[in-house]
Design a protein around this motif. Structure first.
Motif, PDB file in Angstrom:
ATOM      1  N   ARG A  45      14.242   1.790  12.088  1.00  0.00           N
ATOM      2  CA  ARG A  45      14.825   2.955  12.031  1.00  0.00           C
ATOM      3  C   ARG A  45      13.964   3.908  10.776  1.00  0.00           C
ATOM      4  NH1 ARG A  45      19.619   3.452   8.331  1.00  0.00           N
ATOM      5  NH2 ARG A  45      19.901   1.203   7.649  1.00  0.00           N
ATOM      6  N   PHE A  46      13.318   2.935   9.863  1.00  0.00           N
ATOM      7  CA  PHE A  46      12.826   3.113   8.689  1.00  0.00           C
ATOM      8  C   PHE A  46      11.368   3.515   8.945  1.00  0.00           C
ATOM      9  CE2 PHE A  46      16.560   0.930   6.813  1.00  0.00           C
ATOM     10  CZ  PHE A  46      16.804   1.945   5.925  1.00  0.00           C
ATOM     11  N   ILE A  47      10.657   2.916   9.924  1.00  0.00           N
ATOM     12  CA  ILE A  47       9.362   3.239  10.169  1.00  0.00           C
ATOM     13  C   ILE A  47       8.911   4.744  10.035  1.00  0.00           C
ATOM     14  CG2 ILE A  47       7.436   2.720  11.822  1.00  0.00           C
ATOM     15  CD1 ILE A  47       8.642  -0.109  12.297  1.00  0.00           C
ATOM     16  N   PRO A  48       9.313   5.452  10.924  1.00  0.00           N
ATOM     17  CA  PRO A  48       9.119   6.961  10.918  1.00  0.00           C
ATOM     18  C   PRO A  48       9.120   7.573   9.315  1.00  0.00           C
ATOM     19  CG  PRO A  48      10.513   6.738  12.736  1.00  0.00           C
ATOM     20  CD  PRO A  48      10.560   5.490  11.856  1.00  0.00           C
ATOM     21  N   ALA A  75      11.663   4.058  -2.105  1.00  0.00           N
ATOM     22  CA  ALA A  75      12.985   4.188  -1.314  1.00  0.00           C
ATOM     23  C   ALA A  75      13.765   5.317  -1.395  1.00  0.00           C
ATOM     24  CB  ALA A  75      13.846   3.197  -2.548  1.00  0.00           C
ATOM     25  N   ARG A  76      13.488   6.215  -2.511  1.00  0.00           N
ATOM     26  CA  ARG A  76      13.986   7.764  -2.380  1.00  0.00           C
ATOM     27  C   ARG A  76      13.641   8.499  -1.191  1.00  0.00           C
ATOM     28  NH1 ARG A  76      12.997  12.720  -3.208  1.00  0.00           N
ATOM     29  NH2 ARG A  76      10.732  12.463  -4.033  1.00  0.00           N
ATOM     30  N   ARG A  77      12.156   8.335  -0.926  1.00  0.00           N
ATOM     31  CA  ARG A  77      11.730   9.114   0.158  1.00  0.00           C
ATOM     32  C   ARG A  77      12.224   8.449   1.419  1.00  0.00           C
ATOM     33  NH1 ARG A  77       5.485  10.686  -1.383  1.00  0.00           N
ATOM     34  NH2 ARG A  77       5.799  11.290  -3.389  1.00  0.00           N
ATOM     35  N   VAL A  78      12.229   7.276   1.619  1.00  0.00           N
ATOM     36  CA  VAL A  78      12.756   6.638   2.770  1.00  0.00           C
ATOM     37  C   VAL A  78      14.290   6.827   3.244  1.00  0.00           C
ATOM     38  CG1 VAL A  78      12.722   4.297   4.000  1.00  0.00           C
ATOM     39  CG2 VAL A  78      10.648   5.248   3.034  1.00  0.00           C
ATOM     40  N   GLY A  79      15.185   6.817   2.205  1.00  0.00           N
ATOM     41  CA  GLY A  79      16.390   7.049   2.328  1.00  0.00           C
ATOM     42  C   GLY A  79      16.995   5.427   2.050  1.00  0.00           C
ATOM     43  N   ARG A 113       0.834  -1.238   0.041  1.00  0.00           N
ATOM     44  CA  ARG A 113      -0.166   0.174   0.117  1.00  0.00           C
ATOM     45  C   ARG A 113       0.942   1.235  -0.012  1.00  0.00           C
ATOM     46  NH1 ARG A 113      -2.905   2.673   4.011  1.00  0.00           N
ATOM     47  NH2 ARG A 113      -2.420   1.049   5.500  1.00  0.00           N
ATOM     48  N   ALA A 114       1.907   1.154   0.725  1.00  0.00           N
ATOM     49  CA  ALA A 114       2.942   2.401   0.785  1.00  0.00           C
ATOM     50  C   ALA A 114       3.473   2.526  -0.752  1.00  0.00           C
ATOM     51  CB  ALA A 114       3.890   2.143   1.600  1.00  0.00           C
ATOM     52  N   ILE A 115       3.725   1.441  -1.314  1.00  0.00           N
ATOM     53  CA  ILE A 115       4.386   1.710  -2.618  1.00  0.00           C
ATOM     54  C   ILE A 115       3.151   2.161  -3.593  1.00  0.00           C
ATOM     55  CG2 ILE A 115       5.059   0.265  -4.706  1.00  0.00           C
ATOM     56  CD1 ILE A 115       6.328  -1.752  -2.528  1.00  0.00           C
ATOM     57  N   VAL A 122       6.259   6.476   7.376  1.00  0.00           N
ATOM     58  CA  VAL A 122       4.936   7.093   7.734  1.00  0.00           C
ATOM     59  C   VAL A 122       4.986   8.461   7.016  1.00  0.00           C
ATOM     60  CG1 VAL A 122       3.740   8.197   9.703  1.00  0.00           C
ATOM     61  CG2 VAL A 122       4.745   5.795   9.718  1.00  0.00           C
ATOM     62  N   MET A 123       6.125   9.066   7.010  1.00  0.00           N
ATOM     63  CA  MET A 123       6.325  10.512   6.552  1.00  0.00           C
ATOM     64  C   MET A 123       6.215  10.399   5.025  1.00  0.00           C
ATOM     65  SD  MET A 123       9.175  12.201   8.850  1.00  0.00           S
ATOM     66  CE  MET A 123       9.474  13.336   7.565  1.00  0.00           C
ATOM     67  N   ALA A 124       6.718   9.404   4.248  1.00  0.00           N
ATOM     68  CA  ALA A 124       6.782   9.311   2.950  1.00  0.00           C
ATOM     69  C   ALA A 124       5.011   9.023   2.518  1.00  0.00           C
ATOM     70  CB  ALA A 124       7.579   8.242   2.500  1.00  0.00           C
ATOM     71  N   THR A 125       4.293   8.585   3.333  1.00  0.00           N
ATOM     72  CA  THR A 125       3.039   8.227   2.681  1.00  0.00           C
ATOM     73  C   THR A 125       1.938   9.439   3.320  1.00  0.00           C
ATOM     74  OG1 THR A 125       2.588   6.630   4.737  1.00  0.00           O
ATOM     75  CG2 THR A 125       3.674   5.692   2.636  1.00  0.00           C
ATOM     76  N   ASP A 126       2.890  10.456   3.965  1.00  0.00           N
ATOM     77  CA  ASP A 126       1.723  11.352   4.673  1.00  0.00           C
ATOM     78  C   ASP A 126       0.942  10.876   5.577  1.00  0.00           C
ATOM     79  OD1 ASP A 126       2.939  13.462   3.214  1.00  0.00           O
ATOM     80  OD2 ASP A 126       1.541  13.066   1.450  1.00  0.00           O
ATOM     81  N   GLY A 127       1.330   9.961   6.470  1.00  0.00           N
ATOM     82  CA  GLY A 127       0.665   9.339   7.577  1.00  0.00           C
ATOM     83  C   GLY A 127      -0.383   8.192   7.088  1.00  0.00           C
ATOM     84  N   LYS A 128      -0.261   8.028   5.624  1.00  0.00           N
ATOM     85  CA  LYS A 128      -1.520   7.049   5.280  1.00  0.00           C
ATOM     86  C   LYS A 128      -1.298   5.873   5.687  1.00  0.00           C
ATOM     87  CE  LYS A 128      -2.998  10.235   1.537  1.00  0.00           C
ATOM     88  NZ  LYS A 128      -2.587  10.608   0.171  1.00  0.00           N
ATOM     89  N   VAL A 129       0.063   5.489   5.798  1.00  0.00           N
ATOM     90  CA  VAL A 129       0.281   4.319   6.416  1.00  0.00           C
ATOM     91  C   VAL A 129       1.072   4.587   7.831  1.00  0.00           C
ATOM     92  CG1 VAL A 129       2.138   2.362   6.475  1.00  0.00           C
ATOM     93  CG2 VAL A 129       1.080   3.074   4.340  1.00  0.00           C
ATOM     94  N   SER A 130       0.328   3.779   8.974  1.00  0.00           N
ATOM     95  CA  SER A 130       0.562   4.311  10.258  1.00  0.00           C
ATOM     96  C   SER A 130       1.805   3.230  10.700  1.00  0.00           C
ATOM     97  CB  SER A 130      -0.450   4.179  11.022  1.00  0.00           C
ATOM     98  OG  SER A 130      -0.843   2.830  11.338  1.00  0.00           O
ATOM     99  N   ALA A 131       2.611   3.982  11.793  1.00  0.00           N
ATOM    100  CA  ALA A 131       3.397   3.050  12.566  1.00  0.00           C
ATOM    101  C   ALA A 131       2.994   1.928  13.077  1.00  0.00           C
ATOM    102  CB  ALA A 131       4.287   3.907  13.431  1.00  0.00           C
ATOM    103  N   SER A 132       1.836   1.945  13.725  1.00  0.00           N
ATOM    104  CA  SER A 132       1.182   0.900  14.436  1.00  0.00           C
ATOM    105  C   SER A 132       0.851  -0.370  13.167  1.00  0.00           C
ATOM    106  CB  SER A 132      -0.071   0.897  14.839  1.00  0.00           C
ATOM    107  OG  SER A 132      -0.994   1.757  14.153  1.00  0.00           O
ATOM    108  N   GLU A 133       0.400  -0.002  11.709  1.00  0.00           N
ATOM    109  CA  GLU A 133       0.165  -0.799  10.922  1.00  0.00           C
ATOM    110  C   GLU A 133       1.562  -1.375  10.530  1.00  0.00           C
ATOM    111  OE1 GLU A 133      -3.088   0.387   7.672  1.00  0.00           O
ATOM    112  OE2 GLU A 133      -1.729   2.268   8.192  1.00  0.00           O
TER     113      GLU A 133
END
Length: 68
Positions: free
Chosen positions: A41-44, A19-23, A7-9, A47-58
């Protein structure tokens, strides 16, 4: 397959863009998509790359499900 990473993709448009947005590199995204563990370390960044549409808890739940 990790449905949350899929879903994030879809949200950002491609594995390369996530990948670019996450580093990280696209091969890492492919590995995550296919069940490899995502480093905490990639979870935040995801979340930011998807504008919060994918949450850390997910993401954490998807990692936990992959282990069991």
């Amino acid at each position: 397959m990790n449905a949350v990473i899929k879903r994030a993709i879809e949200i950002v448009g491609s594995q390369s863009e996530l990948a670019r947005r996450v580093g990280t590199g696209q091969p890492s995204i492919s590995k995550w998509l296919n069940g490899s563990e995502i480093s905490a370390r990639f979870i935040p960044s995801i979340v930011m790359a998807t504008d919060g549409k994918v949450s850390a808890s997910e993401l954490l739940n998807s990692i936990a499900k992959a282990k069991y």
